[in-house]
Motif scaffolding. Structure first.
Motif, short mmCIF file in Angstrom:
data_model
loop_
_atom_site.label_atom_id
_atom_site.label_comp_id
_atom_site.label_asym_id
_atom_site.label_seq_id
_atom_site.Cartn_x
_atom_site.Cartn_y
_atom_site.Cartn_z
N GLN A 50 0.84 -1.20 0.00
CA GLN A 50 0.00 0.00 0.00
C GLN A 50 0.88 1.25 0.00
O GLN A 50 1.50 1.56 0.99
CB GLN A 50 -0.91 0.01 1.23
N GLU B 118 3.00 0.75 4.00
CA GLU B 118 2.80 0.00 5.23
C GLU B 118 2.88 -1.49 4.97
O GLU B 118 2.89 -1.93 3.82
CB GLU B 118 1.46 0.37 5.88
N ASP C 33 -3.24 -4.18 8.10
CA ASP C 33 -4.68 -3.95 8.26
C ASP C 33 -5.41 -5.23 8.63
O ASP C 33 -6.25 -5.23 9.54
CB ASP C 33 -5.28 -3.37 6.98
N GLN D 260 -4.57 -6.22 12.22
CA GLN D 260 -5.28 -5.38 13.18
C GLN D 260 -6.75 -5.80 13.30
O GLN D 260 -7.31 -5.84 14.40
CB GLN D 260 -5.19 -3.92 12.76
#
Length: 174
Positions: free
Chosen positions: A11, A22, A27, A30
């Motif tokens: 990304q 990142e 994502d 998380q």
């Protein structure tokens, strides 16, 4: 870009050259940890009660304001950090040092860590606290990964920032 870099740096936030990228699994990791934490916290706190610490109702008057205060702080850190990173377009990419980024290098991740911590005083679940420790480790992994990308992108400017501003725990004395 090597194959390894493609896997871990997917990304780049198209059109935002000021952002370094990142971890590819950040994502998703998380999200998974959020569901695991909430699932264990809810099941343990309200249904199974297999690792709940009983503190009596008199401590509730301290735990509830403490939890609310931590949640407010977590939301402020995350919102402030997100608005600085994504709410502003920087003509010339540079290391962000203003606002909460002058206090800690990763205020958004600190806000997420504090969000989980803020839920724990409402019902003290040792199982959820154990998951919280794993979550902290995951966020430290993400911090270090992103710091490698930022060091590659900004070089000495970011290395100086690393020395001046702590990763997640603000310094009480400068």
């Amino acid at each position: 870009m090597s194959e390894k870099e493609k896997i871990f740096d997917h990304q780049h936030h198209q059109g935002r050259e000021s952002l370094a990228g990142e971890n590819r699994f950040g994502d998703l990791g998380q999200l998974i940890l959020l569901f695991v934490f909430l699932g264990i916290w809810v099941l343990d706190s309200f249904f199974l009660k297999f690792s709940i610490v009983q503190m009596g109702s008199r401590w509730l008057y301290l735990r509830i304001p403490l939890g609310i205060g931590i949640l407010i702080l977590s939301l402020w850190l995350a919102r402030s950090g997100l608005s600085i990173v994504f709410g502003e377009v920087r003509e010339e990419p540079h290391v962000i040092r203003k606002g909460v980024f002058g206090i800690v290098r990763h205020p958004i991740y600190l806000g997420a860590i504090l969000l989980y911590l803020g839920l724990l005083p409402f019902s003290i679940s040792l199982a959820a606290a154990a998951v919280w420790v794993i979550i902290i480790g995951f966020y430290i992994f993400l911090c270090r990964f992103e710091e490698k990308l930022l060091t590659q992108k900004f070089g000495d400017e970011y290395l100086a920032y690393l020395k001046e501003v702590p990763m997640l725990l603000p310094r009480l004395i400068k």
